[in-house]
Design a protein around this motif. Structure first.
Motif, PDB file in Angstrom:
ATOM      1  N   ASN A 176       3.395   4.662 -10.999  1.00  0.00           N
ATOM      2  CA  ASN A 176       3.329   3.667 -10.100  1.00  0.00           C
ATOM      3  C   ASN A 176       3.730   2.620  -9.983  1.00  0.00           C
ATOM      4  N   ASP A 177       3.493   2.292 -11.214  1.00  0.00           N
ATOM      5  CA  ASP A 177       3.751   1.318 -11.254  1.00  0.00           C
ATOM      6  C   ASP A 177       5.402  -0.263 -12.329  1.00  0.00           C
ATOM      7  N   ALA A 178       6.365   1.842 -12.661  1.00  0.00           N
ATOM      8  CA  ALA A 178       6.945   1.069 -13.088  1.00  0.00           C
ATOM      9  C   ALA A 178       7.973   1.021 -12.434  1.00  0.00           C
TER      10      ALA A 178
ATOM     11  N   VAL B 181      10.808   4.809  -1.303  1.00  0.00           N
ATOM     12  CA  VAL B 181      10.379   3.966  -1.457  1.00  0.00           C
ATOM     13  C   VAL B 181       9.313   3.419  -2.416  1.00  0.00           C
ATOM     14  N   ASP B 182       9.527   2.291  -3.337  1.00  0.00           N
ATOM     15  CA  ASP B 182       8.158   2.405  -4.471  1.00  0.00           C
ATOM     16  C   ASP B 182       7.540   1.309  -4.413  1.00  0.00           C
ATOM     17  N   LYS B 183       6.199   0.387  -5.050  1.00  0.00           N
ATOM     18  CA  LYS B 183       6.249  -0.966  -4.953  1.00  0.00           C
ATOM     19  C   LYS B 183       7.320  -2.023  -4.953  1.00  0.00           C
TER      20      LYS B 183
ATOM     21  N   ALA C 281       0.508  -0.915  -0.426  1.00  0.00           N
ATOM     22  CA  ALA C 281       0.310   0.085   0.363  1.00  0.00           C
ATOM     23  C   ALA C 281       0.973   1.217   0.369  1.00  0.00           C
ATOM     24  N   GLU C 282       0.005   2.852  -0.230  1.00  0.00           N
ATOM     25  CA  GLU C 282       0.881   3.731  -0.516  1.00  0.00           C
ATOM     26  C   GLU C 282       2.112   3.264  -1.005  1.00  0.00           C
ATOM     27  N   ASN C 283       2.026   3.090  -2.162  1.00  0.00           N
ATOM     28  CA  ASN C 283       3.811   2.896  -3.304  1.00  0.00           C
ATOM     29  C   ASN C 283       4.994   2.329  -2.824  1.00  0.00           C
TER      30      ASN C 283
END
Length: 226
Positions: free
Chosen positions: A178-180, A150-152, A61-63
């Motif tokens: 944000n999916d990259a 911080v990222d997915k 969650a939250e990237n």
């Protein structure tokens, strides 16, 4: 056998009106490998979605700011919530608004970042975030203020380790900037037709359909290649 799956919510499991397409419930519940819901939404949203689908609660969650794997019984928080809050305060003091009205349900349960409505001015938000060592990511649904590291994708590393897997064992489906980073960690990545250019460039494959229809097309391609 199918691979474990990491999937976004908004723009990927939804219809164009932003509601979750009810057909995805059975498709996800019937997937014969672990499913991770990876979203920019605040922590309760993917947790609730997993509960209503009836699958183990594996969420990013939250990237990437909040990660939970039910099997490991551990919640991990990343990022700088105080930094994000400081950016929001400075943005409002500069004469702008977060854009969610007097009762901010978007940020109410957000624990590691800050979301600003896309109708609000972006350039001053980026400048203020930069002054605080933060970055702004446009998910197509909101501007998210978060720490750069911080990222997915990093969230998936945490999830995969807890499940005894590696990130490249996963297939991902998504639609936004944000999916990259998530696409860069997995073994195979699909962008749905409505995806932004950043996501399309990062994906291994583009599907012809958009939104939830694109998600189903990606699942069909995954099964056909096994």
């Amino acid at each position: 056998m199918v691979p474990p799956l990491a999937v976004d919510i908004d723009g990927t499991l939804t219809r164009p009106d932003e509601s979750v397409d009810p057909r995805v419930f059975d498709a996800i519940r019937g997937w014969e490998a672990p499913v991770v819901i990876a979203t920019g939404k605040s922590f309760p949203y993917p947790v609730g979605l997993c509960a209503f689908i009836g699958i183990p609660t594996n969420v990013i969650a939250e990237n990437g700011g909040a990660v939970y794997v039910e099997e490991a019984e551990t919640v991990r928080y990343n990022g700088d919530p105080e930094g994000a809050k400081a950016v929001g305060t400075a943005y409002v003091e500069a004469g702008y608004e977060l854009g969610w009205g007097p009762i901010d349900m978007v940020n109410r349960w957000r624990e590691t970042e800050l979301a600003v409505a896309r109708e609000q001015p972006l350039e001053p938000l980026v400048d203020i975030a930069d002054d605080h060592g933060m970055v702004v990511v446009d998910t197509g649904y909101a501007y998210h203020v978060k720490t750069p590291e911080v990222d997915k994708g990093r969230g998936l590393e945490t999830v995969a380790a807890a499940l005894g897997m590696t990130p490249d064992a996963f297939v991902a489906v998504g639609d936004s900037e944000n999916d990259a980073e998530l696409f860069g960690r997995v073994g195979r990545a699909f962008a749905v037709e409505n995806a932004d250019e950043t996501a399309k460039q990062a994906a291994d494959e583009l599907v012809d359909a958009g939104f939830a229809d694109g998600f189903f097309e990606a699942l069909d391609r995954i099964r056909a290649s096994r």
